[in-house]
Enzyme design. Structure first.
Site, PDB file in Angstrom:
ATOM      1  N   PHE A   1       0.854  -1.179   0.000  1.00 23.72           N
ATOM      2  CA  PHE A   1       0.000   0.000   0.000  1.00 23.72           C
ATOM      3  C   PHE A   1       0.900   1.242   0.000  1.00 23.72           C
ATOM      4  CE2 PHE A   1      -3.114  -3.120   1.117  1.00 23.72           C
ATOM      5  CZ  PHE A   1      -4.235  -2.658   0.444  1.00 23.72           C
TER       6      PHE A   1
ATOM      7  N   CYS B   1       4.781   5.760  -5.254  1.00 27.02           N
ATOM      8  CA  CYS B   1       5.077   7.039  -4.601  1.00 27.02           C
ATOM      9  C   CYS B   1       5.693   6.842  -3.222  1.00 27.02           C
ATOM     10  CB  CYS B   1       3.796   7.858  -4.514  1.00 27.02           C
ATOM     11  SG  CYS B   1       4.009   9.399  -3.640  1.00 27.02           S
TER      12      CYS B   1
ATOM     13  N   GLY C   1      17.983  12.285 -18.916  1.00 27.41           N
ATOM     14  CA  GLY C   1      18.140  13.484 -18.083  1.00 27.41           C
ATOM     15  C   GLY C   1      16.791  14.111 -17.783  1.00 27.41           C
TER      16      GLY C   1
ATOM     17  N   SER D   1      16.451   5.691 -16.557  1.00 27.02           N
ATOM     18  CA  SER D   1      15.328   6.573 -16.194  1.00 27.02           C
ATOM     19  C   SER D   1      14.898   7.324 -17.449  1.00 27.02           C
ATOM     20  CB  SER D   1      15.757   7.546 -15.091  1.00 27.02           C
ATOM     21  OG  SER D   1      16.979   8.172 -15.427  1.00 27.02           O
TER      22      SER D   1
ATOM     23  N   HIS E   1       7.238  38.676   5.176  1.00 22.33           N
ATOM     24  CA  HIS E   1       8.593  39.168   4.888  1.00 22.33           C
ATOM     25  C   HIS E   1       9.534  38.813   6.030  1.00 22.33           C
ATOM     26  CE1 HIS E   1      11.767  41.776   3.397  1.00 22.33           C
ATOM     27  NE2 HIS E   1      11.927  42.172   4.652  1.00 22.33           N
TER      28      HIS E   1
HETATM   29  P1  FAD Z   1       1.280   3.769  -8.335  1.00 23.25           P
HETATM   30  O1  FAD Z   1       1.857   4.583  -7.254  1.00 23.25           O
HETATM   31  O2  FAD Z   1       2.167   3.163  -9.361  1.00 23.25           O
HETATM   32  O3  FAD Z   1       0.431   2.622  -7.638  1.00 23.25           O
HETATM   33  C1  FAD Z   1      -0.192   1.622  -8.362  1.00 23.25           C
HETATM   34  C2  FAD Z   1      -0.326   0.421  -7.468  1.00 23.25           C
HETATM   35  O4  FAD Z   1      -1.128  -0.558  -8.122  1.00 23.25           O
HETATM   36  C3  FAD Z   1       1.027  -0.269  -7.192  1.00 23.25           C
HETATM   37  O5  FAD Z   1       1.257  -0.307  -5.794  1.00 23.25           O
HETATM   38  C4  FAD Z   1       0.873  -1.669  -7.792  1.00 23.25           C
HETATM   39  O6  FAD Z   1       1.521  -2.655  -7.031  1.00 23.25           O
HETATM   40  C5  FAD Z   1      -0.642  -1.843  -7.775  1.00 23.25           C
HETATM   41  N1  FAD Z   1      -1.144  -2.793  -8.776  1.00 23.25           N
HETATM   42  C6  FAD Z   1      -0.866  -2.839 -10.093  1.00 23.25           C
HETATM   43  N2  FAD Z   1      -1.543  -3.844 -10.682  1.00 23.25           N
HETATM   44  C7  FAD Z   1      -2.271  -4.444  -9.705  1.00 23.25           C
HETATM   45  C8  FAD Z   1      -3.169  -5.528  -9.675  1.00 23.25           C
HETATM   46  N3  FAD Z   1      -3.488  -6.214 -10.767  1.00 23.25           N
HETATM   47  N4  FAD Z   1      -3.719  -5.878  -8.489  1.00 23.25           N
HETATM   48  C9  FAD Z   1      -3.418  -5.188  -7.345  1.00 23.25           C
HETATM   49  N5  FAD Z   1      -2.582  -4.151  -7.317  1.00 23.25           N
HETATM   50  C10 FAD Z   1      -2.024  -3.773  -8.482  1.00 23.25           C
HETATM   51  N6  FAD Z   1       5.404  12.255  -8.309  1.00 23.25           N
HETATM   52  C11 FAD Z   1       5.269  13.424  -7.669  1.00 23.25           C
HETATM   53  O7  FAD Z   1       4.206  14.029  -7.723  1.00 23.25           O
HETATM   54  N7  FAD Z   1       6.293  13.948  -6.922  1.00 23.25           N
HETATM   55  C12 FAD Z   1       7.481  13.322  -6.818  1.00 23.25           C
HETATM   56  O8  FAD Z   1       8.381  13.811  -6.142  1.00 23.25           O
HETATM   57  C13 FAD Z   1       7.662  12.094  -7.490  1.00 23.25           C
HETATM   58  N8  FAD Z   1       8.819  11.439  -7.391  1.00 23.25           N
HETATM   59  C14 FAD Z   1       8.964  10.233  -8.031  1.00 23.25           C
HETATM   60  C15 FAD Z   1      10.189   9.591  -7.943  1.00 23.25           C
HETATM   61  C16 FAD Z   1      10.373   8.390  -8.598  1.00 23.25           C
HETATM   62  C17 FAD Z   1      11.705   7.696  -8.483  1.00 23.25           C
HETATM   63  C18 FAD Z   1       9.302   7.806  -9.339  1.00 23.25           C
HETATM   64  C19 FAD Z   1       9.481   6.487 -10.025  1.00 23.25           C
HETATM   65  C20 FAD Z   1       8.082   8.449  -9.430  1.00 23.25           C
HETATM   66  C21 FAD Z   1       7.903   9.675  -8.782  1.00 23.25           C
HETATM   67  N9  FAD Z   1       6.708  10.374  -8.862  1.00 23.25           N
HETATM   68  C22 FAD Z   1       6.570  11.579  -8.240  1.00 23.25           C
HETATM   69  C23 FAD Z   1       5.556   9.840  -9.611  1.00 23.25           C
HETATM   70  C24 FAD Z   1       4.565   9.163  -8.647  1.00 23.25           C
HETATM   71  O9  FAD Z   1       5.241   8.145  -7.928  1.00 23.25           O
HETATM   72  C25 FAD Z   1       3.404   8.581  -9.430  1.00 23.25           C
HETATM   73  O10 FAD Z   1       2.826   9.584 -10.228  1.00 23.25           O
HETATM   74  C26 FAD Z   1       2.357   8.032  -8.487  1.00 23.25           C
HETATM   75  O11 FAD Z   1       2.883   7.008  -7.682  1.00 23.25           O
HETATM   76  C27 FAD Z   1       1.163   7.503  -9.282  1.00 23.25           C
HETATM   77  O12 FAD Z   1       0.219   6.968  -8.421  1.00 23.25           O
HETATM   78  P2  FAD Z   1      -0.752   5.807  -8.908  1.00 23.25           P
HETATM   79  O13 FAD Z   1      -1.669   5.519  -7.757  1.00 23.25           O
HETATM   80  O14 FAD Z   1      -1.323   6.120 -10.208  1.00 23.25           O
HETATM   81  O15 FAD Z   1       0.195   4.561  -9.182  1.00 23.25           O
HETATM   82  P1  NAI Z   2      11.150  11.600 -17.881  1.00 27.32           P
HETATM   83  O1  NAI Z   2      10.096  11.477 -18.908  1.00 27.32           O
HETATM   84  O2  NAI Z   2      11.079  12.690 -16.889  1.00 27.32           O
HETATM   85  O3  NAI Z   2      12.569  11.741 -18.587  1.00 27.32           O
HETATM   86  C1  NAI Z   2      13.066  10.774 -19.477  1.00 27.32           C
HETATM   87  C2  NAI Z   2      14.225  11.365 -20.248  1.00 27.32           C
HETATM   88  O4  NAI Z   2      14.890  10.303 -20.916  1.00 27.32           O
HETATM   89  C3  NAI Z   2      13.785  12.359 -21.322  1.00 27.32           C
HETATM   90  O5  NAI Z   2      14.511  13.542 -21.165  1.00 27.32           O
HETATM   91  C4  NAI Z   2      14.097  11.634 -22.641  1.00 27.32           C
HETATM   92  O6  NAI Z   2      14.486  12.511 -23.664  1.00 27.32           O
HETATM   93  C5  NAI Z   2      15.253  10.732 -22.226  1.00 27.32           C
HETATM   94  N1  NAI Z   2      15.426   9.543 -23.061  1.00 27.32           N
HETATM   95  C6  NAI Z   2      14.458   8.728 -23.553  1.00 27.32           C
HETATM   96  N2  NAI Z   2      15.018   7.710 -24.249  1.00 27.32           N
HETATM   97  C7  NAI Z   2      16.367   7.873 -24.176  1.00 27.32           C
HETATM   98  C8  NAI Z   2      17.487   7.147 -24.679  1.00 27.32           C
HETATM   99  N3  NAI Z   2      17.343   6.035 -25.383  1.00 27.32           N
HETATM  100  N4  NAI Z   2      18.734   7.622 -24.429  1.00 27.32           N
HETATM  101  C9  NAI Z   2      18.908   8.758 -23.703  1.00 27.32           C
HETATM  102  N5  NAI Z   2      17.873   9.482 -23.194  1.00 27.32           N
HETATM  103  C10 NAI Z   2      16.633   9.038 -23.413  1.00 27.32           C
HETATM  104  O7  NAI Z   2      11.204  10.153 -17.181  1.00 27.32           O
HETATM  105  P2  NAI Z   2      11.803   9.660 -15.794  1.00 27.32           P
HETATM  106  O8  NAI Z   2      12.917  10.515 -15.345  1.00 27.32           O
HETATM  107  O9  NAI Z   2      12.032   8.205 -15.994  1.00 27.32           O
HETATM  108  O10 NAI Z   2      10.611   9.850 -14.778  1.00 27.32           O
HETATM  109  C11 NAI Z   2       9.359   9.228 -15.031  1.00 27.32           C
HETATM  110  C12 NAI Z   2       8.249  10.037 -14.482  1.00 27.32           C
HETATM  111  O11 NAI Z   2       8.213   9.943 -13.063  1.00 27.32           O
HETATM  112  C13 NAI Z   2       8.351  11.538 -14.734  1.00 27.32           C
HETATM  113  O12 NAI Z   2       7.931  11.877 -16.021  1.00 27.32           O
HETATM  114  C14 NAI Z   2       7.453  12.082 -13.685  1.00 27.32           C
HETATM  115  O13 NAI Z   2       6.131  11.988 -14.130  1.00 27.32           O
HETATM  116  C15 NAI Z   2       7.684  11.126 -12.531  1.00 27.32           C
HETATM  117  N6  NAI Z   2       8.625  11.706 -11.561  1.00 27.32           N
HETATM  118  C16 NAI Z   2       8.320  12.876 -10.936  1.00 27.32           C
HETATM  119  C17 NAI Z   2       9.185  13.449 -10.032  1.00 27.32           C
HETATM  120  C18 NAI Z   2       8.834  14.742  -9.411  1.00 27.32           C
HETATM  121  O14 NAI Z   2       7.709  15.173  -9.545  1.00 27.32           O
HETATM  122  N7  NAI Z   2       9.751  15.397  -8.716  1.00 27.32           N
HETATM  123  C19 NAI Z   2      10.440  12.808  -9.673  1.00 27.32           C
HETATM  124  C20 NAI Z   2      10.694  11.598 -10.418  1.00 27.32           C
HETATM  125  C21 NAI Z   2       9.792  11.070 -11.302  1.00 27.32           C
END
Ligand code: FAD
Ligand code: NAI
Length: 456
Positions: free
Chosen positions: A37, A41, A184, A267, A442
């Site tokens: 759960f 995120c 990146g 990534s 401020h």
């Molecule tokens: P998820 O969080 O992916 O949850 C989906 C859940 O469904 C999972 O727990 C999975 O196990 C479950 N599930 C899937 N299929 C089934 C099934 N058949 N039966 C039961 N359970 C199932 N967003 C931000 O806003 N701020 C951030 O700082 C940020 N940082 C991030 C950093 C990283 C490294 C990553 C990878 C993502 C980040 N994100 C961030 C994006 C954020 O994590 C996602 O947008 C968010 O988790 C989406 O929520 P969700 O509920 O759609 O899906």
């Molecule tokens: P991203 O979409 O942010 O960035 C992927 C990058 O990879 C792009 O710049 C793209 O041009 C590049 N790329 C794609 N194919 C490539 C290749 N073959 N070689 C080199 N570069 C390549 O995706 P990322 O970083 O994986 O994150 C996924 C998502 O998770 C984000 O889009 C965001 O929605 C969420 N996230 C949000 C965060 C936040 O809100 N602070 C933090 C981390 C993730």
């Protein structure tokens, strides 16, 4: 066989908030989660990455303490095992909070993989752990997973552990000497910020000619320079073509090159999870692998909704939250609609970035007549008092016709905290003259917005 008013598949931010709100409104609700759960995120995304980044921030402060008249005895260092343990503690606390909140709202939680069997007289039949549940209404919130493209050698090296995704990197309990980051974008940059602070030599390979994809150009350049100053090497316009056991091969300017490194982070984006759980049994429409939804989060199938990353619209946790609320309000017969134009986004690098709405370029591309102001954050007393790198900026975009704000792009301390104030001004379409009458505390860094507004 138990019948529920609502079954939610997926216990991430989209799923757990939908279940919580539904339970609160008195709907008999079941939420099913196959891993943990809190979803990506809480367990392997937003929260773990921010605990890492906070440790790096503390280390950065310690390393630059003398700039503030503070002496730190001896050599500073990071205890990565401790950082991971602390992260696990933070995650555990927040996940138990989510479960407690669901329990408080009388939501039934089931751990297991949900499978949609198909339509039955009372609704939709869902199988979990051999038990059958019937959903009068269904919310799909299955989230997303990393994109792993068919690059030569990639799959094997992900399996061997040499190439990490977000899941493995946030459990890495030692500091590699060298790290190549493919992509990146947001994950790549946050991890580049972390690992460069803790002493890893980081190289980012990015296909485009800029980092941070949709981020405003000047903000993206300042972020790149700040990370370069910490030692990050950027290879832009570089396409990865092959992964070997000790490095990454890429093409740049028609030449094939290779970077060797101890570890690699992949990534390059995420894709919706729509396969393997019977979605096809109820004929839900997909487009480019994501579930198609309308403004009320409805799919093409009656009483089936999709929220969060699975609809592929804006893959952020706060988008998932709001979509969950819109879906529940729609189920409850309350008028609500999802709006995507004022979703703030934050990159939690050091310095951090906060953005919302249009950039000058995107506004002009839409044919809008705009006026832009770009000022340094040194206009803020608190920013100058608290920082020694003073390269932050605030850019705002104003629609001349409506005299309202339509975008803001900020890099510098606390940008991620106060960007929501600008989102509110944009969302509520507050006239610039009325924004001028708002009182800002401020000295704060958010006063920069007021300064920028007065320069229009
Ligand atoms: P998820 O969080 O992916 O949850 C989906 C859940 O469904 C999972 O727990 C999975 O196990 C479950 N599930 C899937 N299929 C089934 C099934 N058949 N039966 C039961 N359970 C199932 N967003 C931000 O806003 N701020 C951030 O700082 C940020 N940082 C991030 C950093 C990283 C490294 C990553 C990878 C993502 C980040 N994100 C961030 C994006 C954020 O994590 C996602 O947008 C968010 O988790 C989406 O929520 P969700 O509920 O759609 O899906
Ligand atoms: P991203 O979409 O942010 O960035 C992927 C990058 O990879 C792009 O710049 C793209 O041009 C590049 N790329 C794609 N194919 C490539 C290749 N073959 N070689 C080199 N570069 C390549 O995706 P990322 O970083 O994986 O994150 C996924 C998502 O998770 C984000 O889009 C965001 O929605 C969420 N996230 C949000 C965060 C936040 O809100 N602070 C933090 C981390 C993730």
């Amino acid at each position: 066989m138990e019948i529920f008013d609502l079954v939610v598949i997926g216990g991430g931010p989209g799923g757990y908030l939908a279940a919580e709100r539904a339970g609160h409104a008195g709907l008999k609700t079941l939420v099913i989660e196959k891993r943990e759960f809190g979803g990506v995120c809480l367990n392997e995304g937003c929260v773990p990455s921010k605990t890492f980044l906070n440790s790096a921030k503390v280390l950065d402060y310690a390393n630059h303490a003398k700039n503030y008249g503070v002496s730190v005895e001896g050599k500073t260092s990071i205890d990565q095992k401790f950082v991971v343990e602390r992260k696990n503690g933070v995650v555990k606390m927040l996940v138990s909070g989510v479960k407690a909140q669901l329990k408080r709202n009388k939501v039934k939680m089931v751990s297991g993989e949900a499978f949609i069997e198909g339509k039955v007289a009372e609704g939709y039949s869902i199988k979990v752990n051999g038990e059958q549940y019937v959903a009068t209404r269904l919310i799909i919130a299955t989230g997303s997973m990393p994109v792993v493209p068919p690059i030569e050698g990639l799959k094997q090296n992900v399996e061997s552990g040499y190439v990490m995704t977000n899941r493995e990197v946030l459990d890495l309990d030692y500091i590699p000497k060298t790290l190549t980051i493919i992509g990146g974008g947001v994950i790549g940059l946050e991890m580049a910020s972390y690992f460069s602070s803790v002493g890893t030599q980081v190289t980012v390979v990015e296909m485009l000619n800029k980092i941070a994809g949709p981020t405003e150009d000047e903000v993206s350049k300042i972020l790149q320079k700040s990370l370069e100053a910490k030692g990050v090497i950027f290879n832009l316009g570089a396409k990865v073509t092959k992964i070997e056991a000790d490095g990454v091969v890429y093409e740049k300017d028609g030449k094939t090159q290779k970077i060797e490194s101890e570890k690699v982070l992949l990534s390059i984006g995420r894709r919706a999870v729509t396969q393997g759980f019977g979605l096809e049994n109820i004929n839900v429409n997909l487009e480019r692998g994501a579930i198609v939804t309308d403004e009320q989060m409805r799919t093409n199938v009656a009483n089936v909704y999709a929220v969060g990353d699975v609809n592929g619209k804006v893959m952020l946790a706060h988008t998932a939250y709001r979509e969950a609320e819109v879906a529940i309000n729609t189920i409850l017969g309350k008028k609500d609609a999802m709006r995507y134009n004022v979703i703030p986004s934050v990159i939690y690098t050091n310095p951090e970035v906060g953005s919302v709405g249009e950039t000058e370029e995107s506004a002009k591309a839409k044919g809008l007549d705009v006026k832009c102001v770009n000022i340094p954050l040194t206009y803020s007393g608190r920013y100058v008092a608290e920082n020694t790198d003073l390269n932050g900026i605030c850019k705002i975009v104003v629609n001349k016709k409506t005299n309202t704000l339509i975008g803001a792009h900020i890099i510098g301390s606390y940008a991620g905290e106060y960007i929501v104030a600008v989102s509110a001004m944009i969302d509520l379409e507050v006239d610039i003259e009325n924004i001028k009458k708002l009182v800002f505390p401020h000295p704060t860094v958010c006063e920069i917005v007021r300064e920028a507004i007065f320069q229009i």
